[in-house]
Design a protein around this motif. Structure first.
Motif, short mmCIF file in Angstrom:
data_model
loop_
_atom_site.label_atom_id
_atom_site.label_comp_id
_atom_site.label_asym_id
_atom_site.label_seq_id
_atom_site.Cartn_x
_atom_site.Cartn_y
_atom_site.Cartn_z
N ASP A 9 65.35 33.78 -36.29
CA ASP A 9 64.06 33.37 -36.86
C ASP A 9 63.88 33.83 -38.30
OD1 ASP A 9 63.16 32.14 -34.44
OD2 ASP A 9 62.81 34.16 -33.64
N GLU A 10 64.97 33.92 -39.04
CA GLU A 10 64.90 34.36 -40.43
C GLU A 10 64.98 33.13 -41.34
OE1 GLU A 10 66.30 38.32 -42.26
OE2 GLU A 10 68.08 37.06 -42.02
N PRO A 11 63.91 32.80 -42.05
CA PRO A 11 63.90 31.59 -42.89
C PRO A 11 64.91 31.68 -44.04
CG PRO A 11 61.67 32.36 -42.47
CD PRO A 11 62.59 33.46 -42.04
N HIS A 12 65.57 30.57 -44.31
CA HIS A 12 66.53 30.51 -45.41
C HIS A 12 66.77 29.04 -45.75
CE1 HIS A 12 68.86 30.12 -41.70
NE2 HIS A 12 69.73 29.43 -42.40
N ASP A 13 67.35 28.81 -46.91
CA ASP A 13 67.78 27.47 -47.28
C ASP A 13 69.26 27.54 -47.63
OD1 ASP A 13 67.86 28.69 -49.75
OD2 ASP A 13 66.06 27.67 -50.53
N GLY A 14 69.78 26.60 -48.38
CA GLY A 14 71.19 26.67 -48.74
C GLY A 14 71.65 25.45 -49.51
N HIS A 15 72.54 25.66 -50.50
CA HIS A 15 73.08 24.56 -51.28
C HIS A 15 74.31 25.06 -52.04
CE1 HIS A 15 70.38 26.76 -54.01
NE2 HIS A 15 71.21 26.39 -54.97
N ALA A 16 75.04 24.13 -52.61
CA ALA A 16 76.20 24.49 -53.41
C ALA A 16 75.75 25.16 -54.70
CB ALA A 16 77.03 23.25 -53.72
N GLY A 17 76.40 26.29 -55.02
CA GLY A 17 76.04 27.01 -56.23
C GLY A 17 76.78 26.54 -57.45
N ALA A 18 77.80 25.70 -57.26
CA ALA A 18 78.59 25.20 -58.38
C ALA A 18 79.46 24.04 -57.89
CB ALA A 18 79.46 26.30 -58.99
N GLU A 19 79.99 23.29 -58.82
CA GLU A 19 80.96 22.24 -58.47
C GLU A 19 82.27 22.89 -58.07
OE1 GLU A 19 80.45 19.11 -58.22
OE2 GLU A 19 78.43 18.99 -59.07
N PRO A 20 83.04 22.31 -57.16
CA PRO A 20 82.82 21.06 -56.43
C PRO A 20 82.28 21.29 -55.02
CG PRO A 20 85.10 21.69 -56.22
CD PRO A 20 84.41 22.82 -56.97
N GLY A 21 81.28 22.10 -54.86
CA GLY A 21 80.71 22.37 -53.56
C GLY A 21 81.29 23.62 -52.91
N PHE A 22 80.98 23.80 -51.64
CA PHE A 22 81.49 24.98 -50.93
C PHE A 22 81.89 24.59 -49.51
CE2 PHE A 22 77.05 24.77 -49.76
CZ PHE A 22 76.99 25.22 -48.44
N THR A 23 82.81 25.38 -48.96
CA THR A 23 83.27 25.21 -47.58
C THR A 23 82.99 26.51 -46.85
OG1 THR A 23 85.06 23.77 -48.35
CG2 THR A 23 85.23 24.63 -46.10
N TYR A 24 82.50 26.39 -45.63
CA TYR A 24 82.22 27.60 -44.87
C TYR A 24 82.31 27.34 -43.38
CZ TYR A 24 77.38 26.36 -43.46
OH TYR A 24 76.27 25.78 -42.90
N ARG A 25 82.45 28.41 -42.63
CA ARG A 25 82.39 28.39 -41.16
C ARG A 25 81.21 29.25 -40.75
NH1 ARG A 25 87.62 26.99 -38.90
NH2 ARG A 25 89.14 26.77 -40.59
N ILE A 26 80.47 28.80 -39.74
CA ILE A 26 79.34 29.58 -39.27
C ILE A 26 79.27 29.52 -37.74
CG2 ILE A 26 77.67 27.69 -39.44
CD1 ILE A 26 75.71 29.94 -40.54
N ILE A 27 78.86 30.62 -37.14
CA ILE A 27 78.75 30.74 -35.69
C ILE A 27 77.33 31.18 -35.36
CG2 ILE A 27 79.63 31.87 -33.61
CD1 ILE A 27 82.20 32.47 -35.34
N HIS A 28 76.70 30.50 -34.42
CA HIS A 28 75.36 30.84 -33.97
C HIS A 28 75.46 31.43 -32.56
CE1 HIS A 28 73.83 28.56 -37.39
NE2 HIS A 28 74.55 27.52 -36.99
N ILE A 29 74.96 32.66 -32.40
CA ILE A 29 75.06 33.37 -31.12
C ILE A 29 73.65 33.75 -30.66
CG2 ILE A 29 76.14 35.28 -29.88
CD1 ILE A 29 78.12 35.53 -32.20
N GLY A 30 73.27 33.34 -29.47
CA GLY A 30 71.96 33.64 -28.93
C GLY A 30 71.72 35.14 -28.77
N PRO A 31 70.49 35.61 -28.99
CA PRO A 31 70.18 37.05 -28.84
C PRO A 31 70.54 37.62 -27.47
CG PRO A 31 68.38 35.90 -29.93
CD PRO A 31 69.32 34.84 -29.45
N ASP A 32 70.33 36.83 -26.41
CA ASP A 32 70.66 37.34 -25.08
C ASP A 32 72.15 37.57 -24.93
OD1 ASP A 32 68.02 37.33 -24.33
OD2 ASP A 32 68.11 35.41 -23.27
N LEU A 33 72.93 36.74 -25.57
CA LEU A 33 74.38 36.91 -25.51
C LEU A 33 74.81 38.15 -26.28
CD1 LEU A 33 76.88 35.65 -24.31
CD2 LEU A 33 77.02 34.12 -26.28
N VAL A 34 74.19 38.37 -27.45
CA VAL A 34 74.47 39.59 -28.22
C VAL A 34 74.04 40.82 -27.43
CG1 VAL A 34 73.82 40.89 -30.29
CG2 VAL A 34 74.28 38.44 -30.45
#
Length: 330
Positions: A68-93
């Motif tokens: 529940d932490e608000p954030h946005d996101g965009h490329a900070g420079a050309e030619p964009g960015f590549t990333y991997r992200i994992i979402h883990i539920g609090p109950d699982l943590v």
């Protein structure tokens, strides 16, 4: 031209999701997730606003966002960015941390949304790969467990201690787990199955086994399966049959891990019986060529470079390779 792309995976039965993406033009509107979100920037600059400030993640850096932490996101420079992200539920943590400590506790909070921690980045990349490659459940559980504990120890405001395991107890736990892995080699066991069978927590089982065997239960089981596959291939079993009887999903699954462990494909290993099989950039592997196709080639001494063996008819005299020992018990 829009060069954005995404690859998304979602668990069918747990609050666990993973995405691999490249964004050049896409910009996230301010939003939040009801999960912990751990990411690794692979290339480019990933810019976002969070907790009242502007942040930039460069290649190798780790994102750590609380639920529940608000954030946005965009490329900070050309030619964009590549990333991997994992979402883990609090109950699982919470489940992973409770298992590690032996008691329920408060959920961790991550004070910094960006962390420069190469080891954590490597752990998260491994978890992402395991989740999106259809790995066995035991491997998935172990990778998830390792990633959550690594994140908590490396960046959380409330890191959780772990319960010590005595060396005698560790040997006893490891011996029990080892017998289960041998006896139920082809079953799709997970960490809960091992913990229930031994009567200890998942964390205790994992840590004790690593302390004694030097590897996780999932890695040990994969090694056993590969040894069984080698034995079956040596005995003449078709590769698909060897894969099935050794506990692999299919022949390609066997080939992928066989090559990572032994440096050659199962086909090359099978074809190398009594002769040298050459692979490399000079052409396709000769593993499927009939024997007569190489009958005119001079054999080489093991300790010479390019000299033909004197006094021997070409194409004869190849020694037999040592056979594998098969599934080795302990």
């Amino acid at each position: 031209m829009n060069e954005d792309w995404t690859r998304y995976w979602r668990s069918p039965n747990r609050p666990l999701e993973a995405m691999h993406a490249h964004f050049t033009s896409h910009a996230y509107h301010r939003h939040s997730h009801d999960t912990y979100s751990f990411g690794v920037t692979e290339s480019g600059l990933q810019a976002f606003h969070c907790r009242g400030g502007a942040h930039t993640s460069t290649p190798g850096m780790v994102l750590a966002l609380n639920p529940d932490e608000p954030h946005d996101g965009h490329a900070g420079a050309e030619p964009g960015f590549t990333y991997r992200i994992i979402h883990i539920g609090p109950d699982l943590v919470r489940s992973v941390l409770s298992d590690a400590t032996g008691a329920p506790g408060a959920l961790p909070l991550f004070p910094k949304p960006v962390v420069d921690a190469p080891d954590l980045a490597a752990t998260l990349r491994r978890l992402h790969t395991v989740l999106t490659s259809g790995a066995p459940r035991l491997d998935t559980d172990e990778a998830l467990h390792s990633a959550v504990l690594s994140m908590v120890r490396g960046g959380a405001a409330t890191p959780s201690p772990t319960t010590p395991v005595s060396s005698h107890d560790a040997r006893r736990v490891a011996r029990h787990v080892r017998s289960i892995l041998h006896e139920r080699l082809t079953e799709d066991l997970d960490s809960d199955d091992l913990a229930d069978a031994v009567g200890r927590s998942r964390h205790t089982v994992h840590r004790a086994f690593r302390a004694v065997e030097g590897m996780a239960p999932g890695d040990y089981r994969r090694q056993l399966r590969l040894r069984r596959a080698r034995t079956l291939i040596t005995a003449g079993a078709p590769l698909a049959e060897a894969a099935a009887h050794a506990g692999f999903a299919d022949q390609s699954h066997l080939t992928r891990w066989f090559t990572r462990y032994y440096g050659v494909t199962p086909g090359v290993y099978r074809a190398a019986r009594g002769r040298v099989v050459r692979t490399g950039p000079e052409g396709a592997s000769r593993e499927h060529l009939p024997r007569r196709a190489t009958s005119g080639v001079h054999r080489k001494r093991p300790d010479t470079d390019d000299q033909p063996v004197p006094g021997r008819r070409p194409g004869t005299g190849a020694g037999k390779l040592n056979s594998p020992k098969g599934t080795e018990g302990r």
